[in-house]
Write an enzyme that holds these catalytic residues in place. Structure first.
Site, PDB file in Angstrom:
ATOM      1  N   SER A   8       0.848  -1.185   0.000  1.00 55.48           N
ATOM      2  CA  SER A   8       0.000   0.000   0.000  1.00 55.48           C
ATOM      3  C   SER A   8       0.885   1.237   0.000  1.00 55.48           C
ATOM      4  CB  SER A   8      -0.919   0.008   1.227  1.00 55.48           C
ATOM      5  OG  SER A   8      -0.145   0.102   2.422  1.00 55.48           O
ATOM      6  N   LYS A   9       0.248   2.408   0.014  1.00 51.47           N
ATOM      7  CA  LYS A   9       1.034   3.648  -0.048  1.00 51.47           C
ATOM      8  C   LYS A   9       1.999   3.775   1.126  1.00 51.47           C
ATOM      9  CE  LYS A   9      -2.040   6.463  -2.878  1.00 51.47           C
ATOM     10  NZ  LYS A   9      -2.819   7.713  -2.970  1.00 51.47           N
ATOM     11  N   ARG A  10       1.615   3.245   2.281  1.00 51.81           N
ATOM     12  CA  ARG A  10       2.509   3.369   3.428  1.00 51.81           C
ATOM     13  C   ARG A  10       3.748   2.488   3.275  1.00 51.81           C
ATOM     14  NH1 ARG A  10       1.658  -0.790   7.329  1.00 51.81           N
ATOM     15  NH2 ARG A  10      -0.076  -2.155   6.772  1.00 51.81           N
TER      16      ARG A  10
END
Length: 464
Positions: A243-245
């Site tokens: 994911s973006k994290r």
């Protein structure tokens, strides 16, 4: 047989790491065999496809250096071809018109769910010998459905996962053309792979369920089947979906963060493929070594620390002039003052060993291109009355010595001996007075780069 591979992204968002890795593997396989790598933009999702996303894909491919040999081909520009094939399939009896409304299809699926069956189209309008079809309703524009085999299995030898078998009873008669005549995803992919003579399809394993549908369509068309290889997804370091994290951002975020394309390529190559214990290799070596036998069956994990380690390696190996060209715009953005300052390339040569990114390199280089503003509290702590005589002697010696690292180092040692001081007691005040900060590379190397006039001017001004 000439190897022909393709990368076929949908322009509904940016080019992410998983897509870039798929493109890299497909590109390298074609290059390994002297084949052809094709770029195809699957833009039939009109609601979600955007010109900006297309450009982001092209920019990402260009930054990585994954040059295509044919294309880019756009599915929306091939509508006439798809309609031609749909007409041929209707005429051959491999497809048929279905007048069920979306509400009717959903109702039949609800009934199937209620009795524990897999929801699917029930074949209401599928023509069979001796079967009477319902009367054609007025005012309903039909879809076109593919007449999927009712019995038997679809089996293929996946070059990554091994033999995969899916029963045709698990597949319903999928829609290949909507009521307005626009074709659907799996149909377009099958026709494109046939027309473009694709021999090997390397893609993410989220496409495994599409493969039996595409195989059945290709068989109905009498088309040769490519070999398929479905690569497991990339996970975050915690084992969760990327994911973006974790770093699941546009590939074009990485040059903005200061990563070099060769570092990203090297890193992506090792995400799900290996050649012994080799960790660092050029793209020429990768092309020579790459095969489908060593693609991993297990998901790869994204490790930003390893990417940074690789980037540091390629920064250290890079030409100083190339790095300077990347760093200079960043310095200019921060208001760097180049007049009277050291040339950028020798500054890069001094600093690049410790930099993990171009951005870090720029931040470190900034000390040479701004006026120092020593913190008064640090000045009081380090520029003490005890050390001032030593600084005064060093200033005097600086006027007459050769201006190079060796002579500066010898002068500092002489001053330290004369005043019975240790190196940090002289080096820290010098750093503070000349650069305004306490953390720098070796102080003799820093002073050499600044030059005699700048060093003497700053020492005299900041000592007061």
């Amino acid at each position: 047989m000439t190897v022909r591979t393709r990368f076929a992204p949908s322009p509904t968002g940016y080019l992410h790491l998983g897509g870039a890795r798929t493109a890299l593997f497909s590109w390298a396989y074609a290059r390994h065999f002297g084949g052809t790598f094709i770029l195809r933009i699957e833009d039939t999702d009109l609601e979600r496809s955007t010109p900006e996303a297309v450009q982001a894909i092209l920019d990402g491919m260009n930054w990585l250096g994954l040059q295509h040999d044919e294309g880019p081909f756009y599915q929306m520009k091939r509508m006439d071809r798809y309609r031609e094939v749909v007409a041929q399939m209707l005429e051959a009896g491999n497809a048929y018109l279905c007048y069920c409304t979306p509400e009717e299809v959903e109702a039949m699926r609800e009934r199937q769910r209620a009795i524990g069956e897999k929801p699917r189209y029930d074949g209401t309008w599928r023509p069979e010998p001796g079967k009477t079809l319902p009367p054609v309703p007025e005012g309903i524009r039909p879809v076109v459905r593919f007449k999927n085999p009712l019995d038997g299995d679809v089996t293929w030898n996946d070059v990554v996962k091994g033999t995969i078998t899916i029963s045709n009873r698990e597949l319903d008669d999928l829609v290949i053309a909507r009521p307005d005549g626009t074709p659907t995803y799996n149909f377009c992919v099958a026709v494109d792979d046939w027309d473009m003579r694709i021999t090997h399809v390397i893609r993410g394993d989220d496409h495994v369920n599409n493969t039996p549908r595409q195989i059945n369509i290709l068989r109905a068309l009498g088309a040769p089947l490519p070999e398929y290889g479905h690569v497991p997804m990339i996970l975050g370091a915690d084992g969760e979906k990327l994911s973006k994290r974790h770093g699941a951002v546009s590939v074009m975020e990485y040059p903005a963060q200061g990563f070099l394309p060769e570092a990203m390529l090297n890193y992506l190559a090792r995400l799900g493929w290996s050649h012994g214990d080799e960790e660092i290799f050029s793209m020429e070596q990768f092309i020579q070594w790459f095969d489908l036998d060593h693609l991993s069956k297990s998901p790869a994990q994204f490790n930003p620390e390893k990417l940074a380690w690789l980037n540091n390696h390629y920064i250290r190996q890079s030409d100083d002039a190339r790095l300077a060209a990347l760093v200079r715009p960043l310095l200019e953005k921060e208001g760097a003052q180049f007049d009277g300052a050291p040339a950028l390339e020798p500054v890069i040569a001094l600093l690049k060993e410790r930099a993990n990114t171009i951005n870090e390199l720029s931040e470190a280089a900034m000390l040479f291109y701004r006026q120092p503003r020593p913190d008064p509290a640090l000045m009081a702590q380090h520029v003490t009355e005890a050390v001032r005589p030593a600084l005064a002697q060093f200033i005097g010696q600086c006027r007459g010595i050769e201006w190079n690292k060796a002579a500066l180092s010898a002068s500092m040692k002489e001053v330290l001996a004369a005043h019975k001081l240790k190196m940090p007691q002289l080096a820290m005040p010098l750093r503070l007075l000349v650069t305004g900060q306490l953390q720098t590379p070796s102080i003799d190397a820093v002073l050499e780069l600044f030059g005699r006039e700048t060093v003497l001017a700053r020492l005299e001004k900041n000592l007061g």
